[in-house]
Design a protein around this motif. Structure first.
Motif, PDB file in Angstrom:
ATOM      1  N   GLU A  40       0.823  -1.218   0.000  1.00  0.00           N
ATOM      2  CA  GLU A  40       0.000   0.000   0.000  1.00  0.00           C
ATOM      3  C   GLU A  40       0.852   1.261   0.000  1.00  0.00           C
ATOM      4  OE1 GLU A  40      -3.170   0.137  -0.536  1.00  0.00           O
ATOM      5  OE2 GLU A  40      -3.488  -2.024  -0.448  1.00  0.00           O
ATOM      6  N   ASN A  44       1.225   4.071  -3.007  1.00  0.00           N
ATOM      7  CA  ASN A  44       0.975   5.507  -2.804  1.00  0.00           C
ATOM      8  C   ASN A  44       2.135   6.328  -3.352  1.00  0.00           C
ATOM      9  OD1 ASN A  44      -1.520   5.248  -1.630  1.00  0.00           O
ATOM     10  ND2 ASN A  44      -0.793   5.440   0.475  1.00  0.00           N
ATOM     11  N   LYS A  90      -7.587  10.750  -5.487  1.00  0.00           N
ATOM     12  CA  LYS A  90      -7.471  10.035  -6.758  1.00  0.00           C
ATOM     13  C   LYS A  90      -8.770   9.852  -7.530  1.00  0.00           C
ATOM     14  CE  LYS A  90      -3.491   8.056  -4.583  1.00  0.00           C
ATOM     15  NZ  LYS A  90      -2.835   6.899  -3.971  1.00  0.00           N
ATOM     16  N   GLY A 104      -4.112   3.421  -6.279  1.00  0.00           N
ATOM     17  CA  GLY A 104      -5.071   3.538  -5.185  1.00  0.00           C
ATOM     18  C   GLY A 104      -6.301   4.299  -5.637  1.00  0.00           C
ATOM     19  N   ALA A 109      -6.394   2.917   2.681  1.00  0.00           N
ATOM     20  CA  ALA A 109      -5.180   2.232   3.127  1.00  0.00           C
ATOM     21  C   ALA A 109      -4.549   2.884   4.356  1.00  0.00           C
ATOM     22  CB  ALA A 109      -4.173   2.152   1.983  1.00  0.00           C
TER      23      ALA A 109
HETATM   24 MG   LIG Z   1      -3.231   4.114  -1.389  1.00  0.00          MG
END
Ligand SMILES: [Mg+2]
Ligand SMILES: Nc1ncnc2c1ncn2[C@@H]1O[C@H](COP(=O)(O)OP(=O)(O)OP(=O)(O)O)[C@@H](O)[C@H]1O
Length: 613
Positions: A40, A44, A90, A104, A109
């Motif tokens: 994760e 990112n 996002k 993502g 997360a």
């Molecule tokens: Mg993420």
């Protein structure tokens, strides 16, 4: 029974869960172990357009994980937001969700991780004067020293969820998972540099790879140099789909499906449809039970693939699954079909390169004093693949019937003077097993049985797709005793037999008679052939999948037609075999995935004799 459910301590009241618990429930899905935290965090960093990502872990990541990137950073006022649930930069609306370009999009997360560990973020936006830091329970960010980019630190994973903690394995095992995750991420993005350290020790560091050579160095580092040496690289685009990457020649297969990396738009996925399409492409050239090795990249319009299937995003749904499946199958099938001799230079890459153990000048005597050592090299190769002859390829029972004459197809035109074909011209036969030939690069050694088997098989397939497999009546029909069940099956499968070029009738409750064989199998042992084909039909016919399995039956038949070891061939027959290999698709391996021929270059021969030193 009802009493069990209506626990006095649990009145049936609906209440809203506290946000910490909501996050911990979400963490149950995305944070399984330290490796999932790393996945994760690195995703990112990639979404933040980092070009360098450094991962530091202590004690298998259980004690501490730190991921530092040089991406675009987070605004200080948004640090707290990044840690709150359903907050993401996002996606904004449904339309975004339907064509996701980032890794993502769930906005889950960080809050999930923060709810099961001690987490802190430090970030400095590009061109900002100052970095800011925020720990999980702080209310205000504090100034900090940090270069442009972001560092996220996760300590004491699952310290507050003991049930989860219990599922963690040893540091070593957890670190193994971390390495695997980071390897996949590094294979996904050649344009980004990655480093991994465990307990302060560097495990790997791979700079951004901007040339093919650099990418291949990364492949060799992360997947292995043996894989790279046996890999074919390619790129193919059609109908808005692009597939590129490396696939190992079928002779470099694995006993486990442990060298299979498949990326869809830069995201590693495990997908049934993908696996199936790839497997099917290898079906013809891979020995049963072996697994292909590959690193493949599929790129397509994000609108055609749904990644919002599972919280871990390991699965995807293709909007046009059939199209993707067929594209994968066809592309790889074609790539593999090209594993055949073309030019001497490529021939080297396509064939197995024999590794000859050599001693330095003045060292111990050669380890292989006998002759060329080529046959031995081939044998060693097989042993390392655990190759075993399938029951159906056992040599036919003795007697001249077993020995099939190799009938070369007429050559179109004799090659012009000085025009040496890729596999050259035959010079001799070795122990009735190998054909030796001389070509432009040096010497070629052919396993005549394996090669002929592939040629016969491809011939069958072509005939079946074209005018049909020609059959030839036997001078003396052969009657064969079988079980009543097999006799029933043979009777029911008349059409299949005809399609295979066999004429088989039932004579009684337990007797069949073979009246004609495929012309390509002239001289084969009719009884053995019938038994093997029946065995195949019993296996596949039970589920009425004969149509799909027909190639397996053809492969079984091809085995029967092939030149046996210990049969002497004339030079003309040997040259005929060489020319047929050149003409045949997938001729680099026999139907069981063994190599059919190998090149030994003059340089390699010179090395054997310490020439030119
Ligand atoms: Mg993420
Ligand atoms: N390394 C980073 N650099 C810059 N921004 C980051 C970084 N890590 C997180 N962020 C910001 O924090 C937000 C929240 O991150 P988080 O991982 O929780 O959610 P996400 O990535 O949007 O979605 P997902 O839950 O699917 O990962 C991101 O949308 C991004 O704006």
């Amino acid at each position: 029974m009802a009493g069990l459910w209506q626990n006095a301590l649990m009145p049936r009241r609906i209440n809203e869960l506290p946000s910490q618990l909501i996050n911990q429930i979400a963490a149950g899905e995305v944070v399984e172990r330290p490796a999932s935290v790393i996945k994760e965090l690195v995703e990112n960093s990639l979404d933040a357009e980092a070009s360098r990502i450094e991962v530091d872990v202590a004690q298998g990541g259980i004690k501490q994980i730190r991921v530092r990137d040089n991406g675009f950073g987070i605004h200080p006022e948004e640090l707290a937001l990044a840690l709150s649930r359903h907050a993401t930069s996002k996606v904004r609306q449904l339309a975004d969700l339907e064509r996701i370009g980032s890794l993502g999009f769930r906005g889950e997360a960080l809050p999930s991780m923060a709810s099961v560990s001690r987490l802190s973020i430090t970030s400095r936006e590009r061109d900002a004067e100052q970095a800011w830091t925020l720990a999980g329970d702080d209310h205000q960010p504090a100034p900090a020293a940090h270069p442009e980019g972001t560092t996220i630190e996760v300590r004491d994973l699952f310290y507050n969820t003991p049930a989860r903690r219990k599922f963690l394995r040893t540091d070593k095992t957890e670190f193994g998972h971390i390495e695997q995750v980071l390897r996949r991420l590094a294979l996904a993005r050649f344009d980004v540099g990655f480093a991994l350290r465990h307990n302060g020790r560097e495990v790997f560091s791979t700079p951004a790879a901007d040339s093919l050579a650099a990418r291949e160095r990364r492949i060799a580092d992360l997947v292995g140099s043996a894989f790279l040496e046996h890999a074919l690289t390619f790129e193919h685009a059609a109908a808005g789909l692009k597939l590129s990457g490396w696939v190992a020649e079928p002779t470099f297969s694995r006993s486990q499906a442990d060298m299979q990396y498949f990326f869809v738009n830069g995201r590693i996925v495990r997908d049934k449809l993908v696996t199936h399409g790839v497997r099917q492409a290898f079906q013809d050239v891979l020995f049963h039970g072996r697994h292909p090795a590959y690193v493949l990249y599929l790129t397509l319009d994000p609108a055609l693939v749904d990644v919002n299937v599972h919280p871990t995003k390991h699965e995807v749904r293709f909007r046009e699954g059939r199209l993707v499946h067929d594209f994968l199958f066809r592309t790889l099938h074609q790539v593999l079909a090209e594993v055949r001799p073309s030019a001497p230079a490529e021939a080297l890459a396509a064939g197995e390169q024999p590794a000859m153990p050599m001693s330095g000048p003045g060292g111990a005597p050669y380890q292989r004093p006998m002759g060329l050592g080529v046959a031995e090299s081939g044998a060693g190769y097989r042993a390392s693949m655990d190759w075993q002859a399938p029951a159906s390829s056992a040599p036919l029972g003795g007697g001249q019937q077993g020995a099939t004459a190799y009938a070369p197809q007429p050559l179109p035109q004799p090659a012009a003077e000085g025009d040496i074909p890729p596999l050259g011209f035959a010079v001799a036969q070795l122990h009735g097993v190998y054909v030796l030939a001389q070509n432009a690069a040096g010497m070629v050694v052919v396993d005549m049985h394996a090669a002929h088997e592939r040629i016969t098989y491809e011939g069958f397939k072509r005939a079946r797709e074209g005018e049909g497999i020609k059959s030839q009546p036997l001078l003396v029909p052969v009657s064969v005793k079988v079980s009543p069940r097999e006799a029933d099956l043979a009777e029911a499968e008349q059409a299949t037999f005809t399609e295979l070029g066999l004429e088989v009738n039932r004579l009684g409750a337990d007797t069949l008679v073979v009246r004609a064989l495929p012309a390509l199998l002239r001289g084969a042992d009719a009884e053995r052939l019938l038994r093997d084909v029946l065995a195949d039909l019993v296996v596949h016919g039970a589920s009425s999948r004969i149509g799909e399995a027909i190639n397996e039956v053809l492969s079984t038949m091809a085995c029967h037609g092939s030149v046996r070891a210990n049969r002497r061939l004339t030079l003309d027959e040997m040259n005929g075999l060489l020319r047929d290999i050149e003409r045949t698709e997938r001729s680099g391996q026999c139907n069981h995935g063994r190599p059919t021929w190998t090149q030994l270059s003059m340089t390699e021969l010179d090395k054997l004799f310490l020439r030119g030193r």
